[in-house]
Design a protein around this motif. Structure first.
Motif, PDB file in Angstrom:
ATOM      1  N   MET A   1      44.305  43.694  42.500  1.00 28.82           N
ATOM      2  CA  MET A   1      45.269  42.632  42.795  1.00 28.82           C
ATOM      3  C   MET A   1      45.116  42.147  44.246  1.00 28.82           C
ATOM      4  N   HIS A   2      43.997  42.492  44.887  1.00 31.43           N
ATOM      5  CA  HIS A   2      43.801  42.075  46.280  1.00 31.43           C
ATOM      6  C   HIS A   2      43.647  40.558  46.370  1.00 31.43           C
ATOM      7  N   ILE A   3      44.490  39.912  47.174  1.00 26.84           N
ATOM      8  CA  ILE A   3      44.342  38.481  47.421  1.00 26.84           C
ATOM      9  C   ILE A   3      43.118  38.290  48.323  1.00 26.84           C
ATOM     10  N   ALA A   4      42.191  37.411  47.884  1.00 30.98           N
ATOM     11  CA  ALA A   4      40.967  37.200  48.641  1.00 30.98           C
ATOM     12  C   ALA A   4      41.222  36.227  49.797  1.00 30.98           C
ATOM     13  N   SER A   5      40.182  36.033  50.606  1.00 33.72           N
ATOM     14  CA  SER A   5      40.308  35.145  51.768  1.00 33.72           C
ATOM     15  C   SER A   5      40.364  33.680  51.335  1.00 33.72           C
ATOM     16  N   GLY A   6      41.209  32.896  51.978  1.00 32.08           N
ATOM     17  CA  GLY A   6      41.250  31.464  51.738  1.00 32.08           C
ATOM     18  C   GLY A   6      42.277  31.002  50.724  1.00 32.08           C
ATOM     19  N   PHE A  58      39.336  49.661  34.879  1.00 31.56           N
ATOM     20  CA  PHE A  58      39.316  49.952  33.443  1.00 31.56           C
ATOM     21  C   PHE A  58      39.491  48.633  32.693  1.00 31.56           C
ATOM     22  N   PRO A  59      38.829  48.506  31.527  1.00 27.67           N
ATOM     23  CA  PRO A  59      38.936  47.248  30.777  1.00 27.67           C
ATOM     24  C   PRO A  59      40.297  47.101  30.118  1.00 27.67           C
ATOM     25  N   ILE A  60      40.864  45.899  30.192  1.00 31.65           N
ATOM     26  CA  ILE A  60      42.065  45.598  29.404  1.00 31.65           C
ATOM     27  C   ILE A  60      41.811  44.255  28.739  1.00 31.65           C
ATOM     28  N   LEU A  61      42.385  43.976  27.612  1.00 30.49           N
ATOM     29  CA  LEU A  61      42.209  42.706  26.900  1.00 30.49           C
ATOM     30  C   LEU A  61      40.755  42.258  26.963  1.00 30.49           C
ATOM     31  N   ALA A  62      40.501  41.027  26.591  1.00 30.91           N
ATOM     32  CA  ALA A  62      39.119  40.548  26.593  1.00 30.91           C
ATOM     33  C   ALA A  62      38.736  40.012  27.968  1.00 30.91           C
ATOM     34  N   GLY A  63      37.653  40.556  28.514  1.00 33.92           N
ATOM     35  CA  GLY A  63      37.112  39.990  29.744  1.00 33.92           C
ATOM     36  C   GLY A  63      37.952  40.180  30.986  1.00 33.92           C
TER      37      GLY A  63
ATOM     38  N   GLU B  30      34.304  43.567  34.748  1.00 35.99           N
ATOM     39  CA  GLU B  30      35.022  42.317  34.457  1.00 35.99           C
ATOM     40  C   GLU B  30      35.938  41.959  35.629  1.00 35.99           C
ATOM     41  N   PRO B  31      36.303  40.668  35.768  1.00 34.27           N
ATOM     42  CA  PRO B  31      37.223  40.281  36.830  1.00 34.27           C
ATOM     43  C   PRO B  31      38.554  41.011  36.683  1.00 34.27           C
ATOM     44  N   ASP B  32      39.229  41.280  37.814  1.00 36.49           N
ATOM     45  CA  ASP B  32      40.515  41.959  37.708  1.00 36.49           C
ATOM     46  C   ASP B  32      41.605  40.962  37.310  1.00 36.49           C
TER      47      ASP B  32
END
Lengths: 221, 108
Positions: A1-6, A58-63, B30-32
């Motif tokens: 959940m890290h907010i990226a730069s910009g 860990f994978p959740i839902l699709a993609g 996969e993307p978070d």
């Protein structure tokens, strides 16, 4: 959940940097009164563990994937002040050395993944002095709640920063973000119960050092 | 250091390093949740001028010259975990010493 730069506007990240900075300073002052002989090693290994656990998506839902936040876990095992210090260390290393989370967004990320969950962890902490179904239930529900709260805060920060497209309304953005994070939150809750159970079982004297040392009836902050 | 703290450190660090160095290799790529949300909303591109992180050999949690394989991930994970361990231990010792000094002063 890290907010990226910009993605955050200067007023938003500036405000959150000030808030998290103040929380960290307050935590450092409180920490000087909470550090017995057994606490510092526990803090160190919990920091190393949370950094490690955050690498395991860990994978959740699709993609989509999710990973542990850990701020809630640290708040329970170390109390809110020491928890905030440890999660801040993790997030600083991630931002500066691993380019995970924007540098200017550090305050926001510390607030969302550190300050809020650690404070809530501190609320559940006392239940673990006598572990039982109450402690398990509160920790599981709390773990899910802090992830949903964090997801909601992130969307609000993005919206206030003008980082959501004009055609997207806030309710829609919150719907997408929170529905994904409900699943991540359930995992956070379950993992937190398991890890706290293990650590309290193995290192009770270190976890409750200050409380166990205090005279009967007195509960130090 | 007493036996209790030594055991806390050794067992704790071994668990952390096993996760950071080995388990993390099998993590989902996969993307978070946040990245996925931003993609779905069509807001995955930054709109503000951010502050750039200093150059690092550990971008994307991989040691640059070992690439995408097991070892690039393992070295980055172990290094990051130990870095956090060191930072927290240093901060903890510093704050503990301050507390001790303040307590001695109050007692005097």
């Amino acid at each position: 959940m890290h907010i990226a730069s910009g993605f955050l506007s200067p007023p938003v990240w500036g405000t959150l940097a000030a808030v998290s900075g103040a929380a960290l300073a307050g935590s450092a002052i409180a920490a000087t009164r909470q550090l017995g002989d057994r606490k510092v090693p526990l803090m160190g290994v919990m920091g190393a563990f949370v950094f490690a656990a955050q690498m395991v998506n860990f994978p959740i839902l699709a993609g989509t994937s999710g990973h542990l936040g850990g701020g809630f876990l640290l708040g329970i095992l170390l109390g809110p002040s020491l928890g905030i210090i440890v999660i801040t260390s993790v997030l600083v290393v991630q931002a500066l050395v691993f380019q995970d989370g924007g540098v200017e967004a550090l305050g926001a990320n510390i607030f969302v993944m550190g300050v809020v969950p650690s404070l809530l962890g501190g609320v559940v902490r006392s239940l673990w002095r006598r572990p039982g179904w109450m402690a398990y239930a509160a920790t599981f529900a709390g773990g899910a709640a802090v992830v949903l709260a964090g997801a909601t805060l992130v969307v609000l920060f993005l919206a206030w920063s003008g980082s959501l497209p004009a055609k997207v309304n806030l309710a829609e953005a919150l719907g997408v973000m929170d529905s994904i994070h409900l699943f991540i939150g359930l995992v956070e809750g379950a993992v937190t119960v398991a890890v706290v159970r293990f650590v309290v079982g193995a290192r009770r004297e270190a976890v409750f050092e200050a409380e166990l040392a205090a005279p009967a009836g007195e509960v130090p902050a | 250091m007493n036996a209790y703290n030594r055991k806390t450190l050794v067992v704790g660090v071994l668990i952390a390093l096993a996760i950071a160095g080995v388990v993390s290799y099998f993590a989902s790529g996969e993307p978070d949740g946040l990245e996925k949300t931003q993609e779905e909303l069509g807001s995955a591109e930054p709109v503000h001028k951010g502050v750039e992180a200093p150059p690092s050999v550990f971008e994307e949690y991989r040691l640059a010259w070992l690439g995408e394989g097991f070892w690039g991930n393992a070295v980055a994970g172990v290094a990051g975990s130990l870095l956090v361990l060191g930072l927290v231990l240093a901060a903890g010792h510093l704050l503990k010493r301050r507390g001790r000094r303040a307590a001695t002063r109050d007692a005097a």
